[in-house]
Enzyme design. Structure first.
Site, PDB file in Angstrom:
ATOM      1  CG  ASP A  67      -2.235   0.675   1.003  1.00  0.00           C
ATOM      2  OD1 ASP A  67      -2.310   1.523   0.099  1.00  0.00           O
ATOM      3  OD2 ASP A  67      -3.199   0.390   1.744  1.00  0.00           O
TER       4      ASP A  67
ATOM      5  CD1 TRP B 288       4.328   4.894  -7.833  1.00  0.00           C
ATOM      6  CD2 TRP B 288       5.434   3.049  -8.488  1.00  0.00           C
ATOM      7  NE1 TRP B 288       5.507   5.287  -8.421  1.00  0.00           N
ATOM      8  CE2 TRP B 288       6.200   4.184  -8.829  1.00  0.00           C
ATOM      9  CE3 TRP B 288       5.953   1.795  -8.794  1.00  0.00           C
ATOM     10  CZ2 TRP B 288       7.441   4.083  -9.467  1.00  0.00           C
ATOM     11  CZ3 TRP B 288       7.185   1.691  -9.435  1.00  0.00           C
ATOM     12  CH2 TRP B 288       7.906   2.828  -9.754  1.00  0.00           C
TER      13      TRP B 288
ATOM     14  CG  ASP C 204      -9.540   1.933  -0.962  1.00  0.00           C
ATOM     15  OD1 ASP C 204      -8.558   1.962  -1.731  1.00  0.00           O
ATOM     16  OD2 ASP C 204      -9.447   1.951   0.279  1.00  0.00           O
TER      17      ASP C 204
HETATM   18  C1  GLA Z   1      -6.012   1.425   1.407  1.00  0.00           C
HETATM   19  C2  GLA Z   1      -6.086   0.428   0.269  1.00  0.00           C
HETATM   20  C3  GLA Z   1      -7.165  -0.591   0.538  1.00  0.00           C
HETATM   21  C4  GLA Z   1      -6.868  -1.307   1.851  1.00  0.00           C
HETATM   22  C5  GLA Z   1      -6.730  -0.283   2.976  1.00  0.00           C
HETATM   23  C6  GLA Z   1      -6.232  -0.918   4.244  1.00  0.00           C
HETATM   24  O1  GLA Z   1      -7.142   2.213   1.487  1.00  0.00           O
HETATM   25  O2  GLA Z   1      -6.319   1.089  -0.951  1.00  0.00           O
HETATM   26  O3  GLA Z   1      -7.259  -1.527  -0.515  1.00  0.00           O
HETATM   27  O4  GLA Z   1      -5.696  -2.070   1.708  1.00  0.00           O
HETATM   28  O5  GLA Z   1      -5.807   0.747   2.633  1.00  0.00           O
HETATM   29  O6  GLA Z   1      -6.037   0.004   5.266  1.00  0.00           O
END
Ligand code: GLA
Length: 429
Positions: free
Chosen positions: A159, A193, A220
């Site tokens: 991440d 990235w 997300d």
């Molecule tokens: C980010 C990522 C997610 C998940 C969360 C976990 O938001 O994009 O896919 O991994 O962190 O905290």
């Protein structure tokens, strides 16, 4: 300079040079399960033992992956997301899992997952802390890569929270890739990235592809149709930039499959499955395999759709047109075949007909002489022999998708190599 080809091969500099992360992995989009969207950062095992992030959750998912046909369908990675870590590193600065929720340790969990013929994925962050505030990898890339390899980890989702600066972000992603390579263990490297870079700077996909096996570009995913729509719209809007970057060894990742959860209607689940196949997306489910309904399970395990996703040509599909609230997407497949998705983006009214002239598909090459068209979703249906002047008609529910496969017969095989989109409108009933 005149270098013999054998020397180029030895140096790993044959025609594929600098095109993909050269770890021999992810030649087709990886398939598996990841806890994040469904289970988030639930660490309260006292209150919610069934759903908290613990070794038990991953062991249960591994059991079901085998007993319920997921492994046979191609789903291979059982992956841990954020919130598995203890609050601090150990005395030697090594990462350690939360001792209450992972009492056996990650190495034992990896052994368990491997004993089922599956692979284990884990999560870390390029910065000083993960997105949920656990210790990040910054300053410890080599040590952490070594720790993951020594535990028997097979995939790392890396991440990008708390990265400091854009230079540190890029440097961190590159360094972790090199550190994983140095371990000598085959570890798929999943990056975010470009997703973190994009708000400030255009990502260099040639470079990202050199270091990562797949990469998130966008927000997300949430358990909602709005979320699916935003991902599709973003992807189509950026397709000139991102589609050419995808291919064996490196893939754009539109995020997890949320099929089998709460937020999508049946037609919307079909749309996600169909479009993730068209987009050559990693098929990483985040759902509860202990309680998934049989229809969603059958959709996720649909062999014909998975075969489109896993097509060995490895070309990502693209949106061809958006007219009167219908989207037409296509994806060139091996052997000159073509996958076609017709998405009805109208969120009112009844199912609508869409007329698809064969001459419109694959720049007219998909059905140059004769072809066979099969509908794969929402149901398997043979649509018969077609030719360059014929047309088919599909009926698509609001927010649903018809997924088709067009296979040329009796004509010369051809390659649909260039990406020339969008094309202009066509007849719609
Ligand atoms: C980010 C990522 C997610 C998940 C969360 C976990 O938001 O994009 O896919 O991994 O962190 O905290």
């Amino acid at each position: 300079m005149n270098v013999p080809w054998t020397a180029l091969l030895l140096l790993g500099l044959w025609t594929d040079w600098a095109q993909a992360l050269d770890n021999g992995l992810a030649l087709t989009p990886p398939m598996g399960w990841l806890h994040w969207e469904r289970f988030l950062c639930n660490t309260d095992c006292a209150k919610d033992p069934h759903n908290c992030i613990s070794e038990q959750l991953f062991m249960q998912m591994a059991d079901l992956m085998v007993s319920d046909g997921w492994k046979e369908a191609g789903y291979e990675y059982v992956s841990i997301d954020d919130c598995w870590l203890a609050d601090t590193r150990d005395a030697q600065n090594r990462l350690q899992p939360d001792p209450k929720r992972f009492p056996s340790g990650i190495s034992k969990l990896a052994d368990y997952v491997h004993s089922k013929g599956l692979k284990l994925g884990i999560y870390e962050d390029v910065g000083c802390q993960t997105c949920a505030g656990f210790p990040g990898s910054s300053g410890f890339y080599e040590l952490d890569a070594h720790t993951f390899a020594s535990w028997g980890v097979d995939l790392l989702k890396f991440d990008g929270c708390n990265y400091g600066s854009l230079d540190l972000l890029a440097e961190g992603y590159r360094n972790m890739s090199l550190a994983l390579n140095k371990t000598g263990r085959s570890i798929v490297y999943s990056c975010e990235w470009p997703a973190y870079m994009k708000p400030f700077k255009q990502p260099n996909y040639t470079e990202i592809r050199e270091y990562c096996n797949y990469w998130r570009n966008f927000n997300d995913i949430y358990d909602s149709w709005d979320s699916i729509k935003s991902i599709l719209d973003w992807t189509a809007g950026c397709q000139n930039l991102i589609v050419p970057a995808a291919g064996p060894g490196g893939w754009n990742d539109p995020d997890m499959l949320i099929i089998g959860n709460f937020g999508l209607s049946w037609d919307q689940q079909i749309t996600q499955m169909a479009l993730w196949a068209i987009m050559a997306a990693p098929l990483i489910m985040s759902n509860d395999l202990r309680s998934i309904d049989p229809k969603s399970k059958a959709l996720l395990q649909n062999k014909e759709v998975i075969a489109i996703n896993q097509d060995p040509l490895g070309k990502q599909g693209y949106r061809v047109s958006k007219v009167k609230n219908f989207e037409l997407w296509e994806r060139p497949l091996s052997g000159g075949a073509l996958a076609v998705a017709v998405v009805n983006r109208q969120e009112i009214g009844s199912p609508r007909y869409y007329v698809l002239p064969m001459s419109f598909l694959g720049k007219g090459l998909a059905c140059k002489i004769n072809c066979v068209v099969t509908q794969l979703l929402p149901t398997h249906k043979t649509m018969g022999l077609q030719n360059s002047t014929s047309a088919i008609q599909v009926l698509v529910n609001p927010t649903g998708t018809a997924l088709l496969k067009v296979t040329a017969i009796g004509g010369t095989r051809h390659k649909l190599l260039s990406h020339s989109y969008p094309r202009q409108s066509m007849d719609i009933l």
